[in-house]
Design an enzyme around this catalytic site. Structure first.
Site, PDB file in Angstrom:
ATOM      1  N   HIS A  51       0.849  -1.191   0.000  1.00  0.00           N
ATOM      2  CA  HIS A  51       0.000   0.000   0.000  1.00  0.00           C
ATOM      3  C   HIS A  51       0.889   1.248   0.000  1.00  0.00           C
ATOM      4  CE1 HIS A  51      -2.360  -3.276   1.712  1.00  0.00           C
ATOM      5  NE2 HIS A  51      -3.454  -2.614   1.387  1.00  0.00           N
ATOM      6  N   HIS A  86      -4.041   2.993  -3.451  1.00  0.00           N
ATOM      7  CA  HIS A  86      -4.273   2.441  -2.116  1.00  0.00           C
ATOM      8  C   HIS A  86      -3.561   1.109  -1.898  1.00  0.00           C
ATOM      9  CE1 HIS A  86      -6.204   0.720   1.381  1.00  0.00           C
ATOM     10  NE2 HIS A  86      -6.873   1.829   1.605  1.00  0.00           N
ATOM     11  N   GLU A 107     -17.522  -5.370  24.497  1.00  0.00           N
ATOM     12  CA  GLU A 107     -16.641  -6.542  24.523  1.00  0.00           C
ATOM     13  C   GLU A 107     -15.465  -6.416  23.562  1.00  0.00           C
ATOM     14  OE1 GLU A 107     -20.790  -7.958  25.657  1.00  0.00           O
ATOM     15  OE2 GLU A 107     -19.934  -6.716  24.051  1.00  0.00           O
ATOM     16  N   HIS A 165     -27.982 -17.420  24.445  1.00  0.00           N
ATOM     17  CA  HIS A 165     -26.977 -17.203  25.484  1.00  0.00           C
ATOM     18  C   HIS A 165     -26.243 -18.490  25.871  1.00  0.00           C
ATOM     19  CE1 HIS A 165     -28.694 -13.276  25.703  1.00  0.00           C
ATOM     20  NE2 HIS A 165     -27.992 -12.928  26.759  1.00  0.00           N
TER      21      HIS A 165
END
Length: 697
Positions: free
Chosen positions: A34, A282, A434, A495
């Protein structure tokens, strides 16, 4: 800052263009990489390093150095060029200088090649001067928040009176991709809440991604968003405007009440006439012809590759190098005096920085008495953690808003909470973030602390990228995952983790530990903290588990070998059947074992808290636990089947989960899915009969 002389200005420009051309040439030779971002950001990175970064190239591990995080890891040649031109010295894994440069010109010429110190994205431990492994966008930003938090904690814990040992800043260079990734939002929100004024992000707003202009998918008002996060924001309209860059960085450094975002407008691939400001600059080489045109634009010798003009490295040495050497020498004098006035704290600091544990750190770990009713392993873990933490001052952590459930609150006197008005607190409150929590924990670990982060096992999916990076970087983050099975009952399948254990076990270099009772929990913590270069996942129950009578069954000390014989045949008799399990299911095997034993059937129970540790043992030990000539085998685990055939064979019985769970009380779920001692007993008898009928034993 005083006005630069014309000669100095010329050297600035020469150095900036050297960064650009080295980056172009390295990507072109590798035919991969890049080039555009290093070309655009060369002035930003140069002025930051040359005029502001407190960094001694001769001592890149100096504890009070400023940290520089290249969150846009695809622009790795920007960092490699800086490390080379600044003359940063290489230090080995032992923390000692090797006498070599961190990045030589030859290393740059071998960019992205096998075993090179210049891999495609910067890798911690591989290249001196790389503070963290970056590439997955947004992760570096999360790491930088952890680094800034660690700096604040060190200041609060170690600085006494006028004895300032830690006062460094953290700079992160990021781009549009970082800003789009969700983890950057989580990290920025937490940093703003904590008012981390030692944190400065420089955002390269070039508005180009691989697919094209960011107008395709991105139109955020980033500065407004960061105002909402409680950040200062500054704006530089042109990445080539040295005066504006200097002014912005100085203002950011002067802020003492919150972190700062500097938005810098740049042109990707600046100087390449046909590819600048396009996606073509890029993620692919510019091409030989375009490189020549860009070099012509810079006033550079068009046919020279990997060219470092005379005076460039000396210019860096006279600026950043001289300043860093002076600051480092002054710090060493302060620390020498500090060792005399605060000897215990100085000892702590060195132990922390060298990843060593203090003497007696595990002296207070409890031993749990036999108890048929038992205790949830999350509860015994909380007791063990609170026994260790007072003796290990740099053990610091918390949860994603779940400490009352994960039992990771530090409750001893003086533990406190880490907040903007009490940075010496040991309890971290990550909020419901999280992903951000994992990235922050990596930053804390990279700063020498021993961090832990906790949540429910099902939500490990939200934080897989930082867990994976913990393993790649070999940093000892401890992830505490509770509510580890269908044992969460009425919460239902959303869960109830089923496939998560297999996912974690699949990460190389990550130790996954699922203890079977309170004494295994104690040993699991001892194992996890004893590994200075390995992250660990400790997987725990919500429901109570019986605490085994260790006078009757084997010592939990076997945890350190990953798997061990918990209950065995009498008199050394060869077992007819092996019962294998982890965590809460081990007790089911023990109950079945006792019934088989009462019938005169020779059975063996093997507790397997950590497959990865067990696989590291020598073959003789593994065979002693799982004798190759015993083919009647049953495994029991409230998780997906993946991996168990390694231990029970193609024809062994697997009492595992083949579907998602269900919403119901635990007792009903255990019956529905077959997690009962009776089912284990029946499968054991079937296995024995199968083997006998085949005449294999």
């Amino acid at each position: 800052m005083s006005q630069a002389t014309p000669q100095a200005k010329d050297l600035d420009r020469l150095t900036i263009d050297t960064i650009r051309t080295l980056s172009m040439d390295a990507v072109q030779k590798a035919n991969s990489g890049h080039p555009g971002t290093p070309m655009a950001l060369a002035p930003v990175a140069f002025y930051l390093w040359q005029n502001h970064l407190r960094y001694d190239p001769d001592a890149p591990l100096w504890p009070n150095r400023d940290r520089f995080v290249l969150s846009v890891g695809h622009a790795s040649m920007l960092l490699y060029s800086l490390l080379h031109l600044a003359g940063v010295k290489e230090f080995g894994q032992d923390g000692k200088p090797t006498g070599k440069p961190a990045v030589s010109l030859d290393d740059i010429e071998h960019f992205r090649q096998l075993d090179s110190k210049t891999p495609g994205h910067p890798e911690y431990r591989m290249t001196t001067g790389v503070e963290t492994t970056t590439g997955p966008l947004g992760q570096g930003l999360g790491n930088s928040v952890g680094m800034a938090m660690a700096a604040r904690w060190k200041e609060a814990h170690f600085n006494k009176g006028n004895d300032t040992i830690f006062d460094y800043r953290v700079y992160a260079l990021c781009g549009d991709g970082d800003m789009m990734e969700g983890v950057s939002h989580e990290a920025a929100s937490l940093a703003g809440h904590l008012r981390l004024s030692n944190l400065i992000w420089i955002y390269d707003s070039n508005r180009i991604t691989i697919e094209g202009h960011t107008d395709l998918a991105y139109s955020d008002d980033v500065e407004a968003r960061f105002h909402g996060y409680n950040w200062h924001t500054l704006h530089v309209d042109d990445a080539n405007d040295a005066s504006a860059l200097e002014d912005a960085i100085n203002k950011a450094k002067s802020h003492t009440d919150k972190p700062t975002l500097i938005v810098v407008k740049s042109i990707i691939g600046w100087g390449a006439p046909h590819k600048q400001d396009t996606s073509g600059a890029h993620g692919e080489p510019l091409g030989e012809d375009e490189i020549k045109l860009a070099k012509k634009f810079y006033g550079w010798p068009e046919d020279k590759q990997f060219y470092v003009p005379d005076g460039v490295m000396q210019h860096f040495a006279d600026g950043m190098g001289a300043r860093g050497k002076k600051l480092h020498a002054e710090w060493k004098q302060r620390f020498d005096a500090y060792e005399k006035s605060n000897p215990e704290l100085a000892k702590e600091a060195w132990q922390m920085l060298q990843n060593k544990l203090p003497e007696g750190w595990d002296a207070d770990i409890p031993t749990f008495e036999p108890d048929e009713k038992g205790i949830a392993t999350r509860d015994s873990s909380g007791k063990v953690l609170n026994a260790i933490a007072p003796r290990l001052p740099w053990l610091i952590g918390g949860s994603a808003d779940l400490s009352p459930s994960t039992k990771t609150n530090l409750k001893f006197e003086g533990a406190g909470s880490f907040e903007h008005d009490s940075y010496d607190g040991r309890n971290l409150h990550f909020g419901i973030r999280e992903h951000g929590m994992g990235a922050v924990c990596n930053g804390l670990a990279l700063s020498g602390l021993r961090p832990y982060g906790s949540t429910f096992l099902i939500f490990s999916d939200y934080m897989k990228p930082p867990i994976r990076l913990s393993a790649i970087m070999e940093v000892p983050v401890i992830y505490v995952f509770t509510h580890d099975s269908i044992g969460v009952g009425e919460d239902g399948p959303t869960h109830q983790p089923i496939e998560q254990l297999a996912s974690l076990r699949g990460v190389p270099g990550l130790s996954t530990l699922r203890p079977a009772d309170a004494n295994e929990v104690a040993e699991v913590w001892r194992v996890a903290l004893s590994h200075p270069k390995e992250p660990s996942c400790i997987v725990l129950t919500r429901q109570a588990l019986p605490t085994f009578d260790r006078k009757k069954y084997a010592s939990a000390d076997g945890v350190k070998r990953g798997a061990y014989v918990l209950a065995d045949t009498e008199g050394g008799k060869k077992p007819e059947v092996l019962l294998l399990a982890t965590g809460s299911e081990v007790s089911l095997c023990v109950e079945a074992y006792e019934k088989l034993k009462a019938e005169g059937i020779a059975a063996r129970v093997v507790s397997m808290p950590s497959w990865d540790i067990f696989e590291k043992q020598d073959q003789a030990y593994k065979d002693s636990v799982l004798p190759p000539d015993v083919n009647a085998r049953v495994c029991v685990e409230q998780a997906a089947t993946l991996g168990w055939d390694r231990y029970v064979g193609r024809l062994g019985s697997q009492i595992v989960m083949h579907t998602f769970g269900a919403s119901a009380p635990l007792k009903a779920l255990k019956t529905k899915f077959g997690f009962t001692p009776e089912r284990v007993y029946e499968e054991a008898k079937k296995q024995i009969a199968r083997v006998k009928s085949n005449g294999k034993e």
